[in-house]
Scaffold this motif. Structure first.
Motif, PDB file in Angstrom:
ATOM      1  N   PRO A  51       0.833  -1.215   0.000  1.00 16.42           N
ATOM      2  CA  PRO A  51       0.000   0.000   0.000  1.00 16.42           C
ATOM      3  C   PRO A  51       0.861   1.256   0.000  1.00 16.42           C
ATOM      4  CG  PRO A  51      -0.532  -1.434   1.866  1.00 16.42           C
ATOM      5  CD  PRO A  51       0.632  -2.025   1.175  1.00 16.42           C
ATOM      6  N   LYS A  54      -0.041   6.610   2.680  1.00 19.91           N
ATOM      7  CA  LYS A  54      -1.252   6.969   3.420  1.00 19.91           C
ATOM      8  C   LYS A  54      -1.917   5.724   4.001  1.00 19.91           C
ATOM      9  CE  LYS A  54      -5.589   9.477   2.879  1.00 19.91           C
ATOM     10  NZ  LYS A  54      -6.434  10.253   1.972  1.00 19.91           N
ATOM     11  N   GLU A  55      -2.029   4.663   3.193  1.00 25.57           N
ATOM     12  CA  GLU A  55      -2.645   3.432   3.665  1.00 25.57           C
ATOM     13  C   GLU A  55      -1.754   2.724   4.684  1.00 25.57           C
ATOM     14  OE1 GLU A  55      -2.345   4.007   0.257  1.00 25.57           O
ATOM     15  OE2 GLU A  55      -4.412   4.656  -0.071  1.00 25.57           O
ATOM     16  N   THR A  56      -0.442   2.802   4.495  1.00 29.52           N
ATOM     17  CA  THR A  56       0.486   2.202   5.452  1.00 29.52           C
ATOM     18  C   THR A  56       0.350   2.878   6.810  1.00 29.52           C
ATOM     19  OG1 THR A  56       2.050   1.598   3.705  1.00 29.52           O
ATOM     20  CG2 THR A  56       2.930   1.756   5.944  1.00 29.52           C
ATOM     21  N   ALA A  58      -2.239   4.539   7.924  1.00 27.87           N
ATOM     22  CA  ALA A  58      -3.558   4.192   8.479  1.00 27.87           C
ATOM     23  C   ALA A  58      -3.521   2.801   9.114  1.00 27.87           C
ATOM     24  CB  ALA A  58      -4.620   4.258   7.385  1.00 27.87           C
ATOM     25  N   HIS A  59      -2.843   1.856   8.465  1.00 24.22           N
ATOM     26  CA  HIS A  59      -2.734   0.505   9.029  1.00 24.22           C
ATOM     27  C   HIS A  59      -1.935   0.525  10.338  1.00 24.22           C
ATOM     28  CE1 HIS A  59      -2.522  -3.823   9.244  1.00 24.22           C
ATOM     29  NE2 HIS A  59      -1.206  -3.750   9.351  1.00 24.22           N
TER      30      HIS A  59
END
Length: 165
Positions: A51, A54-56, A58-59
C-alpha cells in the motif's frame, strides 16, 4: 483533499521522497510482522505492490490503537485461542507500529532521541501492552535495528533514533 495553504518547498519534496523510500523499507523489512500473510512484494505487478504511504500509516494507526493478545487466556480451548489470535495483534506488532508512527510523526527529520523513544514505548507498555512481559519495548526497538529498518546514531552527545534509509 489539497490544502491550498500548503507550499511545496524543497524541504517538503525531500520529506515526500523520504516517506516513499521509508514506506518501501517498512514493507520489505517488517511487512510480515505488521500484516501477517500479506500478499505484497516489492517487485512485481501493481496488484502485489505494498500500500501507499497513506494506507500504510492508516494501518499502523489501526495496529497501534489495539489491545494485545492476553498471555494467559481464561479458557483453555485451543479453538478460542486461535480465534483470538486471528483477530488481535501481538504485543510486538502493536509496539512496532507505535515506534514507526512516532518516527514518522517526528517531521521534518523523522528522528527522535533514544530517551524519547524509550519514553514513548514505555508509556505504551504501561497502558497494558506489558501482557507479554517487561522489556518488550526494548526488544522491539533493537529488533528493528537488527532488521536495519531503524538505526541509532550515537554521535554528538545525544543518541538519536532514525530510519535507516
Amino acid at each position: 483533499m489539497w490544502n491550498e495553504s500548503l507550499y511545496v518547498t524543497t524541504e517538503f519534496e525531500r520529506a515526500c521522497s523520504f516517506l516513499i523510500s521509508t514506506q518501501s523499507k517498512i514493507w520489505s523489512t517488517v511487512g510480515e510482522l505488521i500484516m501477517p500473510g500479506n500478499p505484497f512484494t516489492m517487485s512485481g505487478s501493481d496488484r502485489s505492490r505494498p500500500p501507499r504511504a497513506k494506507e500504510t500509516i492508516a494501518h499502523l494507526h489501526t495496529l497501534a490503537a489495539q489491545d494485545p493478545i492476553p498471555t494467559s487466556p481464561s479458557t483453555s480451548s485451543l479453538s478460542s485461542v486461535a480465534a483470538v489470535s486471528a483477530q488481535s495483534p501481538t504485543t510486538q506488532q502493536i509496539l512496532t507500529a507505535h515506534l514507526l508512527l512516532a518516527l514518522l510523526e517526528a517531521a521534518p527529520h523523522f528522528a527522535l532521541s533514544l530517551a524519547r523513544v524509550k519514553e514513548i514505548l514505555g508509556a505504551k507498555e504501561s497502558m497494558g501492552v506489558t501482557a507479554i512481559g517487561s522489556g518488550a519495548a526494548i526488544r522491539v526497538l533493537y529488533g528493528c535495528v537488527a532488521k536495519r529498518l531503524i538505526r541509532i546514531d550515537r554521535g554528538g552527545g545525544e543518541q538519536t533514533v532514525r530510519f535507516d534509509v
